[in-house]
Motif scaffolding. Structure first.
Motif, short mmCIF file in Angstrom:
data_model
loop_
_atom_site.label_atom_id
_atom_site.label_comp_id
_atom_site.label_asym_id
_atom_site.label_seq_id
_atom_site.Cartn_x
_atom_site.Cartn_y
_atom_site.Cartn_z
N SER A 124 0.84 -1.19 0.00
CA SER A 124 0.00 0.00 0.00
C SER A 124 0.87 1.24 0.00
N CYS A 125 0.33 2.31 -0.55
CA CYS A 125 1.05 3.58 -0.59
C CYS A 125 0.06 4.71 -0.34
N ALA A 126 0.43 5.61 0.54
CA ALA A 126 -0.40 6.77 0.83
C ALA A 126 0.36 8.03 0.43
N ALA A 127 -0.32 8.90 -0.30
CA ALA A 127 0.28 10.16 -0.74
C ALA A 127 -0.25 11.31 0.12
N THR A 128 0.65 12.14 0.58
CA THR A 128 0.26 13.35 1.31
C THR A 128 0.90 14.56 0.65
N GLY A 129 0.24 15.70 0.79
CA GLY A 129 0.79 16.93 0.26
C GLY A 129 0.60 17.12 -1.23
N ILE A 130 -0.14 16.22 -1.86
CA ILE A 130 -0.31 16.33 -3.31
C ILE A 130 -1.57 17.16 -3.57
N SER A 131 -1.47 18.08 -4.51
CA SER A 131 -2.56 19.00 -4.74
C SER A 131 -3.66 18.35 -5.57
N ARG A 132 -4.81 18.98 -5.59
CA ARG A 132 -5.93 18.44 -6.35
C ARG A 132 -5.62 18.47 -7.84
N GLY A 133 -6.28 17.58 -8.55
CA GLY A 133 -6.07 17.54 -10.00
C GLY A 133 -5.69 16.14 -10.44
N PRO A 134 -5.77 15.89 -11.73
CA PRO A 134 -5.46 14.54 -12.22
C PRO A 134 -3.97 14.23 -12.14
N TYR A 135 -3.64 13.04 -11.70
CA TYR A 135 -2.27 12.58 -11.72
C TYR A 135 -2.28 11.06 -11.77
N SER A 136 -1.20 10.50 -12.27
CA SER A 136 -1.03 9.05 -12.33
C SER A 136 -0.33 8.58 -11.07
N MET A 137 -0.62 7.35 -10.69
CA MET A 137 -0.05 6.80 -9.47
C MET A 137 0.09 5.29 -9.60
N GLY A 138 1.19 4.75 -9.12
CA GLY A 138 1.38 3.32 -9.23
C GLY A 138 2.68 2.86 -8.62
N TRP A 139 3.29 1.83 -9.28
CA TRP A 139 4.46 1.15 -8.71
C TRP A 139 5.52 0.84 -9.74
N TYR A 140 6.76 0.97 -9.33
CA TYR A 140 7.93 0.48 -10.05
C TYR A 140 8.70 -0.43 -9.10
N ARG A 141 9.66 -1.15 -9.65
CA ARG A 141 10.52 -1.98 -8.82
C ARG A 141 11.93 -2.01 -9.37
N GLN A 142 12.88 -2.33 -8.49
CA GLN A 142 14.27 -2.43 -8.90
C GLN A 142 14.92 -3.58 -8.16
N ALA A 143 15.40 -4.54 -8.94
CA ALA A 143 16.12 -5.68 -8.40
C ALA A 143 17.62 -5.36 -8.38
N PRO A 144 18.39 -6.04 -7.54
CA PRO A 144 19.83 -5.77 -7.47
C PRO A 144 20.50 -5.93 -8.83
N GLY A 145 21.26 -4.92 -9.22
CA GLY A 145 21.99 -4.97 -10.47
C GLY A 145 21.17 -4.74 -11.72
N LYS A 146 19.88 -4.38 -11.53
CA LYS A 146 19.01 -4.17 -12.68
C LYS A 146 18.45 -2.75 -12.66
N ARG A 147 17.92 -2.34 -13.81
CA ARG A 147 17.30 -1.03 -13.89
C ARG A 147 15.91 -1.06 -13.26
N ARG A 148 15.47 0.12 -12.83
CA ARG A 148 14.11 0.23 -12.30
C ARG A 148 13.13 -0.04 -13.44
N GLU A 149 12.09 -0.83 -13.15
CA GLU A 149 11.14 -1.19 -14.20
C GLU A 149 9.70 -0.97 -13.75
#
Length: 114
Positions: free
Chosen positions: A21-46
């Motif tokens: 789970s992820c909670a966002a605070t301080g973000i203003s009203r309006g449309p925005y995208s939200m989700g998840w990335y991951r990064q394994a050791p020695g690899k790029r964030r995907e």
């Protein structure tokens, strides 16, 4: 000041499930995208999955059909449901939000191991 705070990481056996789970605070009203990335050791964030709009969620190819991203706009939260976990899903998972600027959480470790 925008902050994204993740919770729910841990160790799980192959084939198991885990919810982040992820909670966002301080973000203003309006449309925005939200989700998840991951990064394994020695690899790029995907990309894991990002909710772009009510009708569109983009997923990374390696998680399609196993992971689900859902968002509660009223609460400024996003959830990642992970099923059928594999050892190659082991990574630090980052919450992500973007509108005119990108925002990242600190990351939470997910380890898939028997």
């Amino acid at each position: 000041q925008v902050q994204l705070v993740e919770s729910g990481g841990g160790v799980v056996q192959p084939g198991g499930s885990l919810t982040l789970s992820c909670a966002a605070t301080g973000i203003s009203r309006g449309p925005y995208s939200m989700g998840w990335y991951r990064q394994a050791p020695g690899k790029r964030r995907e990309l894991v999955g990002v909710v772009v709009s009510d009708a569109l969620t983009n997923y990374g190819d390696s998680v399609k059909g196993r992971f689900t991203v859902s968002r509660d706009k009223a609460r400024n939260t996003v959830t990642l449901q992970m099923n059928g976990l594999r050892p190659e899903d082991t990574a630090v998972y980052y919450c992500y939000a973007v509108r005119t600027s990108e925002y990242w959480g600190q990351g939470t470790q997910v380890t898939v191991s028997s």
